[in-house]
Design an enzyme around this catalytic site. Structure first.
Site, PDB file in Angstrom:
ATOM      1  N   LYS A  75       0.849  -1.194   0.000  1.00  0.00           N
ATOM      2  CA  LYS A  75       0.000   0.000   0.000  1.00  0.00           C
ATOM      3  C   LYS A  75       0.887   1.248   0.000  1.00  0.00           C
ATOM      4  O   LYS A  75       1.912   1.286   0.695  1.00  0.00           O
ATOM      5  CB  LYS A  75      -0.900  -0.032   1.246  1.00  0.00           C
ATOM      6  CG  LYS A  75      -1.949   1.071   1.270  1.00  0.00           C
ATOM      7  CD  LYS A  75      -2.903   0.870   2.445  1.00  0.00           C
ATOM      8  CE  LYS A  75      -3.957   1.946   2.533  1.00  0.00           C
ATOM      9  NZ  LYS A  75      -4.873   1.758   3.677  1.00  0.00           N
ATOM     10  N   SER A 150      -9.683   1.776   2.733  1.00  0.00           N
ATOM     11  CA  SER A 150      -8.802   2.486   1.836  1.00  0.00           C
ATOM     12  C   SER A 150      -7.754   1.623   1.147  1.00  0.00           C
ATOM     13  O   SER A 150      -7.121   2.084   0.202  1.00  0.00           O
ATOM     14  CB  SER A 150      -8.102   3.602   2.619  1.00  0.00           C
ATOM     15  OG  SER A 150      -7.302   3.046   3.648  1.00  0.00           O
ATOM     16  N   SER A 174      -9.824  -0.538   7.031  1.00  0.00           N
ATOM     17  CA  SER A 174      -9.319  -0.461   5.655  1.00  0.00           C
ATOM     18  C   SER A 174      -8.606  -1.684   5.100  1.00  0.00           C
ATOM     19  O   SER A 174      -8.262  -1.716   3.927  1.00  0.00           O
ATOM     20  CB  SER A 174      -8.400   0.742   5.506  1.00  0.00           C
ATOM     21  OG  SER A 174      -9.192   1.891   5.371  1.00  0.00           O
TER      22      SER A 174
HETATM   23  N1  GLN Z   1     -13.170   4.355   6.149  1.00  0.00           N
HETATM   24  C1  GLN Z   1     -12.510   4.844   7.322  1.00  0.00           C
HETATM   25  C2  GLN Z   1     -12.131   6.287   7.143  1.00  0.00           C
HETATM   26  O1  GLN Z   1     -12.399   6.818   6.113  1.00  0.00           O
HETATM   27  C3  GLN Z   1     -11.321   3.967   7.649  1.00  0.00           C
HETATM   28  C4  GLN Z   1     -10.139   4.209   6.832  1.00  0.00           C
HETATM   29  C5  GLN Z   1      -8.956   3.376   7.230  1.00  0.00           C
HETATM   30  O2  GLN Z   1      -9.074   2.356   7.903  1.00  0.00           O
HETATM   31  N2  GLN Z   1      -7.788   3.822   6.807  1.00  0.00           N
HETATM   32  O3  GLN Z   1     -11.576   6.886   8.023  1.00  0.00           O
END
Ligand code: GLN
Length: 483
Positions: A75, A150, A174
């Site tokens: 990532k 994400s 995410s």
């Molecule tokens: N969807 C969540 C956010 O937008 C989690 C994102 C994540 O785990 N990086 O904060």
């Protein structure tokens, strides 16, 4: 023709030992498939040259452990030395780090080959990967659907079978949520189990790096390698790392399993509930006890998360000011203008929204009123989870409320993504390990996952249950494969 890429990592290992296969031959297959998957937009930077160079070096060594010569994508919020690390942001579009994350040291030591950096929501803020400066990745099962986020690019890369392995990061779901949408095994380890050194900080008290893989076994093998104490991360745990693969294939009769009732309430769609109930029946049939359990504050997990994550993000992202890292506007009349304009142009809408809300939450009296209060409720939620683990070996729940939905669907509603994460956020809030395991399919033949949540440092027990269910369910998860 892919002869080796679709084999299990153990079969690839045997082919290496027999000298039937070389790392270069495997890379040829990886990059051929990566080319065939370009439309999926999962990769921000392909590291072809570096990968072949490494293959050349490896071919002069003896074949090592099970991950030797195995390709992986990372990532793009995990720092890689001499390889562009963008966080899918214009702010870091041309940022080439001079150091690397501890997890990268570890996977390289194990002999792995990095073949690319993956697409994601900008600075990991989002639930569909659509906040990426590079455009959204697409779900290999059906490219009009989101991969989730994400870690969406990491999910799409493994689901399309470009590579067997990806690393993702999970602050509020995410890893697990995109794994659920693409039919992968995704593990968010206990907070402190894997070093965060070199993970670009979003919400430091929640962030964890973890493996996204095709199978439970492959997941456990990768966690074996990346877990462990790191003196460069003050929140990293000194607890000994177990061999997680030793748990696989063990008996799972007479486990006591709890289902936090809010996580199967009416927030969950019917088809997800059907898939989940099938798993519950299976567990009961095999002699396990499965019961509902009450965990406090789950219905407040999303607003609590929003306060903590945005407050911490606003502070963490202060370092991107046009002076030290990344993007800087050309015409800088004075220092204030330089800061303001650089941040205005360098960050996308979602990131700016969070920095503004987070700054407000931390200003003056607000810090006590919101941030401190959220911290204390989070402690209560954790205590309630820990109390449940006195009675239950593991907790289970669905991972997502629905299967993946079409790209663009949530774009005009900034709250939709948060609400989608309602089932995954609690584990981050409580610092608990939680994983996604593919559990079934929607009517449109998209994967639907389930979560296994463990007490702190019980990843082994989670893998034990996951490997049992993987075997029992015996799903065909090749639906996203290309060629
Ligand atoms: N969807 C969540 C956010 O937008 C989690 C994102 C994540 O785990 N990086 O904060």
């Amino acid at each position: 023709m892919n002869k080796y890429l679709d084999l299990t990592i153990d079969e690839i290992h045997v082919a290496y030992l027999k000298k039937e296969l070389t790392p270069k031959m495997l890379l040829d297959e990886v990059f051929e498939r990566m080319d065939a998957c370009q439309d999926l937009n999962c990769i921000i930077t392909a590291t072809k040259e570096e990968a072949y160079q490494r293959a050349e070096e490896l071919s002069k060594e003896e074949v090592g452990g099970p991950l030797w010569g195995i390709p992986i994508v990372i990532k793009d919020n995990i720092i890689t030395k001499q390889i562009r690390t963008t966080c899918a942001s214009k702010m870091l579009e041309n940022f080439i780090p001079i150091y690397q994350a501890t997890v990268i040291d570890k996977i390289l030591k194990a002999g792995m080959i990095i073949v690319g950096k993956t697409n994601m929501d900008e600075f990991a803020m989002g639930s569909t990967s659509e906040t990426s400066y590079f455009g959204p990745p697409k779900n290999p099962w059906n490219p009009i659907y989101i991969t989730g986020g994400s870690s969406g690019g990491s999910a799409g890369a493994v689901a399309s079978r470009m590579v067997p392995f990806a690393l993702g990061s999970d602050t509020g779901g995410s890893i697990r949520q995109p794994a659920s949408y693409t039919g992968l095994v995704g593990m968010k380890p206990t907070y402190g189990r894997v070093s965060r050194y070199g993970l670009v900080a979003f919400a430091s008290s929640l962030d964890q790096i973890g493996p996204m893989t095709r199978t439970v076994y492959e997941n456990a093998v990768l966690l074996n390698v990346i877990a462990g104490f790191d003196e460069k991360d003050l929140t990293s745990s000194k607890k000994k790392v177990e061999d997680y693969t030793a748990y696989l294939g063990k008996e799972t009769q007479s486990l006591k399993i709890g289902i936090p009732s809010y996580l199967v309430s009416e927030v969950v769609s019917e088809e997800v509930r059907d898939v989940f109930n099938h798993v519950v029946d299976l567990l009961k049939k095999h002699g396990n006890t499965v019961e509902m359990v009450e965990v406090s504050y789950l219905e407040q997990a999303v607003p609590l998360y929003q306060i903590l994550a945005m407050a911490e993000a606003s502070s963490n992202l202060a370092r991107f000011d046009g002076i030290r890292y990344g993007y800087r506007i050309e015409d800088s009349k004075n220092i204030d203008f330089l800061y303001e304009q650089t941040r205005k142009e360098g960050f996308g809408e979602e990131v700016k929204r969070r920095i503004m809300v987070g700054s407000s939450l931390l200003s003056g009296e607000n810090a006590k009123k919101y941030y401190d209060k959220a911290l204390s409720i989070r402690d209560d939620m954790r205590s309630s989870f820990l109390a449940a683990f006195k009675d239950y070996d593991l907790l289970i729940a669905p991972t997502t409320t629905t299967a993946a939905y079409p790209l663009g669907q949530g774009l005009d509603d900034p709250l939709k993504g948060f609400m989608d994460d309602i089932l995954v956020i609690p584990a981050n809030m409580a610092g608990l390990p939680a994983m996604n395991l593919p559990a079934g399919f929607s009517k449109e033949n998209l994967p639907i996952g389930m979560q296994i949540i463990g007490a702190p440092f019980q990843e082994g027990k989670m893998y034990q249950l996951a490997s049992f269910l993987e075997k029992m369910l015996d799903l065909d998860l090749e639906g996203g494969k290309r060629q």
